[in-house]
Design a protein around this motif. Structure first.
Motif, short mmCIF file in Angstrom:
data_model
loop_
_atom_site.label_atom_id
_atom_site.label_comp_id
_atom_site.label_asym_id
_atom_site.label_seq_id
_atom_site.Cartn_x
_atom_site.Cartn_y
_atom_site.Cartn_z
N VAL A 1 51.82 45.58 18.58
CA VAL A 1 51.19 44.83 19.67
C VAL A 1 51.79 45.24 21.01
CG1 VAL A 1 50.94 42.54 20.70
CG2 VAL A 1 50.49 42.86 18.27
N GLY A 2 53.13 45.39 21.06
CA GLY A 2 53.78 45.78 22.30
C GLY A 2 53.31 47.14 22.80
N TRP A 3 53.30 48.13 21.89
CA TRP A 3 52.84 49.47 22.27
C TRP A 3 51.38 49.44 22.70
CZ3 TRP A 3 55.47 53.50 23.59
CH2 TRP A 3 56.74 53.74 23.06
N TRP A 4 50.54 48.81 21.91
CA TRP A 4 49.11 48.82 22.21
C TRP A 4 48.82 48.11 23.53
CZ3 TRP A 4 45.69 48.07 17.21
CH2 TRP A 4 45.98 49.10 16.32
N ALA A 5 49.45 46.97 23.76
CA ALA A 5 49.20 46.22 25.00
C ALA A 5 49.62 47.04 26.22
CB ALA A 5 49.93 44.88 24.98
N ALA A 6 50.80 47.69 26.13
CA ALA A 6 51.28 48.51 27.25
C ALA A 6 50.32 49.67 27.53
CB ALA A 6 52.67 49.04 26.95
N ILE A 7 49.81 50.28 26.48
CA ILE A 7 48.89 51.42 26.64
C ILE A 7 47.54 50.94 27.16
CG2 ILE A 7 47.63 53.19 25.36
CD1 ILE A 7 50.15 53.46 23.58
N ILE A 8 47.06 49.80 26.67
CA ILE A 8 45.80 49.26 27.16
C ILE A 8 45.88 49.00 28.67
CG2 ILE A 8 44.33 47.18 27.12
CD1 ILE A 8 44.85 47.09 24.07
N PHE A 9 46.97 48.38 29.11
CA PHE A 9 47.13 48.13 30.54
C PHE A 9 47.18 49.44 31.32
CE2 PHE A 9 50.14 47.96 34.10
CZ PHE A 9 49.46 47.10 34.95
N THR A 10 47.98 50.38 30.84
CA THR A 10 48.17 51.64 31.55
C THR A 10 46.87 52.43 31.67
OG1 THR A 10 50.47 51.78 30.81
CG2 THR A 10 49.43 53.83 31.52
N LEU A 11 46.04 52.38 30.65
CA LEU A 11 44.81 53.19 30.62
C LEU A 11 43.58 52.41 31.05
CD1 LEU A 11 45.38 55.28 27.36
CD2 LEU A 11 45.84 55.91 29.73
N SER A 12 43.76 51.29 31.72
CA SER A 12 42.62 50.59 32.33
C SER A 12 42.30 51.26 33.66
CB SER A 12 42.96 49.11 32.56
OG SER A 12 43.26 48.48 31.33
N LEU A 13 41.03 51.32 33.99
CA LEU A 13 40.59 52.06 35.18
C LEU A 13 41.27 51.55 36.45
CD1 LEU A 13 38.82 54.14 36.59
CD2 LEU A 13 36.96 52.45 36.62
N GLN A 14 41.33 50.22 36.64
CA GLN A 14 41.91 49.69 37.87
C GLN A 14 43.40 49.97 37.94
OE1 GLN A 14 41.15 48.99 41.18
NE2 GLN A 14 39.49 47.84 40.19
#
Length: 533
Positions: free
Chosen positions: A133-146
């Motif tokens: 969850v930690g890895w995925w959440a960090a990557i999701i935030f980082t790879l969001s367009l905004q």
């Protein structure tokens, strides 16, 4: 043996933290050195930080020799530190935002790794699920367009996001430690620090969030208050020690705020809070928002629509996420009514965490929905909470295939854009192009002015070689300005330059360029007329 295991876990954690931080920082920095600063906000921040150094005044920012009261100073301080390391250039101006975005990803990773699983699992499975969850959440935030856009921008937003995320995390940890909540929420596997650390972290982060972008940084207080209302937990007030904490927060802000108010005779409050907080709430600032009541009502769903662009590509899963959260909430309520004696279902622990994240996200969206001035990136502080929500659900569903494909595709596209696009669009930035053409002729003691193009980028680029400040002129005054003694230059529309300076002295220089005024959204054709002595 236990010591060796503990040491191995510690080394692994440090390795993961370093990998995530430096990976995110390098990702965000890619291409930042090839793209000129974009009018108007980036050059304003960059130049104000340079003028801080020139003046030796780190309390009140100035832009083009005029007091700039729009924002508190944290972003300027970060840029000043960056200039000390990298010099005063575009890359250095943007470097702090990339660092703040990488730190935010690191905070999300640590927070997400501590969250219990939405389902009852064994301790070893809980550890594995938390790390995922930690890895995925960090990557999701980082790879969001905004995030991709603002982590590369020389503005204050990523510092606001960082400290609001830390404050939300601290608030969550304090809520989890409430005596009345202890039986209802499964304790994480990792041993937690003392409550006082989370208390200090919560209120200190609120103070720094204010120093980043003003009172909007205090939204985590509203999240905690709303959570307290829904939990109806009498112990929370004692846990948060609100009066003492708010006094601490205000004391930290006052270390800068009191000298700033004294130096500006109260104007920092009147303009910074009055115009840029209250004004943005009730008025349309710089054309961003509704100009009438009908248009205001029409734009109320603005952020609930633009989130599908801002949070892309992960926004394609938002309808699914909402559906899953709603179903689990209904299922939990049904189980609660079927015989848990007023206590939550032990298998329903994750919903307490989801509720906190949903409340924080909703408050941010509601606040900016009601504010009249609207820009898509205003809801960026909600993205860490959205990332945690989505990562928890994807991990629970074991959606590894979707996550890996989405992350790989978006990272590849974003990197290609960051590396390939800037060199091609740089030629469309007229201020930077004129500066590159004329830089060998610029002298420190030159005066300079402009007609019909007073964008902040002119100040930022030309003041790297010239000590004077930009003077706004009209066509009549430009000829008079160039007729004065001393070295000087003027930037004006090419058609006007051909008329006013049809016959100019042989030692004068003229440089022309065509580009795009990003602030006004129109093409421009500009000429720089330079008198060397």
């Amino acid at each position: 043996m236990p010591g060796a295991i503990l040491s191995a876990h510690l080394n692994s954690a440090i390795r993961n933290y370093a990998l995530l931080f430096f990976g995110c920082a390098l990702f965000h920095l890619a291409g930042t050195w090839n793209l000129p600063l974009i009018d108007r906000d980036e050059p304003r921040f960059a130049e104000a930080s340079r003028e801080m150094i020139e003046r030796g005044d780190y309390i009140v920012p100035y832009f083009n020799n005029q007091v700039r009261l729009d924002k508190p100073p944290l972003a300027y301080w970060a840029q000043v530190a960056s200039y000390r390391i990298f010099g005063e250039n575009d890359f250095a101006a943007r470097f702090p935002s990339a660092v703040a975005a990488a730190l935010t990803a690191l905070v999300i990773f640590v927070w997400g790794s501590r969250l219990p699983s939405p389902r009852r699992v064994s301790p070893s499975e809980a550890r594995d699920n938390g790390a995922r969850v930690g890895w995925w959440a960090a990557i999701i935030f980082t790879l969001s367009l905004q995030t991709f856009l603002h982590a590369k921008a020389a503005v204050a937003d990523m510092w606001l996001v960082l400290f609001m995320t830390i404050a939300h995390w601290g608030g969550y940890e304090l809520i989890q430690r409430s005596p009345s909540n202890a039986k209802r929420v499964e304790a994480p596997v990792v041993r937690r620090p003392a409550d006082s650390r989370w208390w200090w972290m919560f209120y200190a982060s609120l103070a720094f969030a204010f120093l980043a972008k003003g009172p909007i940084g205090w939204v985590p207080l509203a999240t905690v208050a709303a959570t307290k209302f829904f939990l109806r937990d009498a112990h929370l007030a004692r846990r948060f020690k609100f009066v003492r904490g708010i006094l601490l927060m205000l004391a930290i802000v006052a270390l800068w705020g009191v000298p700033a108010l004294i130096q500006t005779h109260g104007e920092f409050f009147l303009i910074g809070i009055g115009r840029h907080v209250v004004g943005r709430s009730f008025l349309t600032m710089e054309g961003h928002g509704a100009s009438s009541l009908g248009m205001y009502l029409l734009l109320l769903p603005f952020y609930f629509v633009t989130v599908f662009i801002s949070f892309f590509p992960w926004s394609i899963k938002l309808p699914w996420l909402i559906q899953r959260l709603w179903r689990e909430r209904k299922a939990g309520v049904i189980r609660l009514r079927q015989g848990y004696g007023g206590q939550a279902d032990p298998g329903y622990n994750g919903n307490k965490i989801d509720n906190y994240l949903v409340i924080g996200t909703a408050i941010i969206f509601i606040i900016f929905t009601l504010v009249k001035t609207k820009l898509p990136h205003y809801t960026l502080p909600a993205f860490p909470l959205l990332a945690l929500l989505l990562a928890r659900r994807l991990a629970a569903e074991n959606a590894t295939h979707f996550f890996e494909n989405c992350a790989l595709a978006s990272a590849s596209v974003y990197l290609a854009i960051a590396i390939v696009v800037p060199p091609f669009v740089a030629r469309l930035f007229p201020a930077q192009q004129l500066f590159q053409q004329s830089r060998i002729y610029l002298q420190p003691d030159m005066q300079f002015g402009s007609v019909d193009f007073q964008e902040p980028s002119l100040v930022w680029y030309f003041r790297s070689r010239v000590h004077g400040f930009l003077m706004p002129l009209n066509n009549r005054r430009s000829a008079e300005f160039m007729g004065r003694s001393g070295p000087r230059f003027v930037v004006l529309p090419t058609s006007m330059a051909r008329t006013l300076f049809a016959e100019y002295p042989q030692n004068w220089k003229m440089f022309s360029t065509r580009g795009f005024n990003t602030a006004k959204g129109k093409r421009v054709d500009l000429t720089l007329v330079l008198k060397p002595e």
